[in-house]
Enzyme design. Sequence first.
Site, short mmCIF file in Angstrom:
data_model
loop_
_atom_site.label_atom_id
_atom_site.label_comp_id
_atom_site.label_asym_id
_atom_site.label_seq_id
_atom_site.Cartn_x
_atom_site.Cartn_y
_atom_site.Cartn_z
N ASP A 38 0.80 -1.22 0.03
CA ASP A 38 0.06 -0.14 -0.11
C ASP A 38 1.03 1.22 0.13
OD1 ASP A 38 -1.88 -1.84 0.59
OD2 ASP A 38 -1.82 -1.53 2.48
N GLU A 46 -11.51 -0.10 -3.25
CA GLU A 46 -10.72 0.55 -2.02
C GLU A 46 -9.45 1.05 -3.02
OE1 GLU A 46 -9.33 -2.77 0.34
OE2 GLU A 46 -8.05 -3.58 -1.45
O1 FUB Z 1 -3.16 -3.66 3.34
C1 FUB Z 1 -4.74 -3.85 4.04
C2 FUB Z 1 -5.67 -3.61 2.86
O2 FUB Z 1 -5.31 -4.29 1.95
C3 FUB Z 1 -5.40 -2.13 2.53
O3 FUB Z 1 -5.88 -1.23 3.20
C4 FUB Z 1 -6.23 -2.26 1.19
O4 FUB Z 1 -6.20 -1.32 0.25
C5 FUB Z 1 -5.57 -3.35 0.71
O5 FUB Z 1 -4.46 -3.18 0.02
#
Ligand code: FUB
Length: 345
Positions: free
Chosen positions: A31, A244
Amino acid sequence: MPEDSIEHIDFDVLNEKAISKPLVKNIYTADPSAHYFNGKIYIYPSHDVDAGEAFDDLGSHFAMEDYHVISMDNVNSEAIDNGVALHVDDVAWAEKQMWAPDAAHKNGKYYLYFPAKGYDGIFRIGVAVSDSPTGPFTPQPEAIKDSFSIDPAVFEDEDGSYYMYFGGIWGGQLQRWRKGVFNAEQPESPTAHLPNDDEPALLPFVAKMRDDLLEFAEKPKAIEILDKNGDLLLEGDKDRRFFEAAWLHKYNGKYYFSYSTGDTHFICYAIGDSPYGPFTYGGRILNPVVGWTSHHSVCEVEGKWYLFYHDSSLSKGITHLRSIKVAEIKYNDDGSIQTLNPYKI
Ligand code: FUB
């Protein structure tokens, strides 16, 4: 990339074909939110660990506890791990799951924004402050008022305004906030409370930040992602709808909102004329990587544009043990972005 296809991958061959290598190998990182502060690159990633949590569609196996800031003099130089910048034990309101963070810089102070689950099981977004871009960061005692869900990304506009973009469905809980309050029914289901496939998909949120960057200056607003006919993308449009990993950057006076499509594993973008949108779907920035999640940031460094992203190649496909990478992106004359294949075919 779906889990069941990973067992067929020859990782030696895949890593030969990868367009970029992991930036750090001493820890797993994911991320990556990259910024160019004072002539250096600072990357604010998640710090992946194997905490022994079983895999589920709520992302319980992403049980991260702290953040490390990675710095680089330029995109080709060694990436330095600057050690622990913030630990969940130091955040009064947060219990667990320190997921994808971001950072901002203003008047000599650095602000680390991070989602975490509180003791009530609800994701909120917190902020911690430092005099250094690499921390250590001192957290505020409470989460940002009116924050919810995950994956904050903070954009500084040319007029000095800052905006936070956030949200994530399934384990990120965005679908539980459809009525403005948290819906705790069916707690084990990642997909309960989602719209039907023929209804508009859930939208990410944006809020302008207060001048001190510690709180929102306004109630968060939903941001619209439209198709070329001006219609909202539908929930069933899994290859294009928001899941997301929001990010916002500005190129040639246009606002580019980019995001992950989650269960279809693309990083896509949509273009608008205002930081509040609406944004019209533009295409894909990155095709699927090895690993379930895909997440990114876009950062300009000395006149070139780069995509910071992650994959699970170093861990040979373990979903929650990822590694951050960087690759240059190119824009076409019409403002569209050329899609990157993370592995040469
Ligand atoms: O790293 C945990 C979660 O996985 C993140 O918040 C999302 O965007 C995905 O990458």
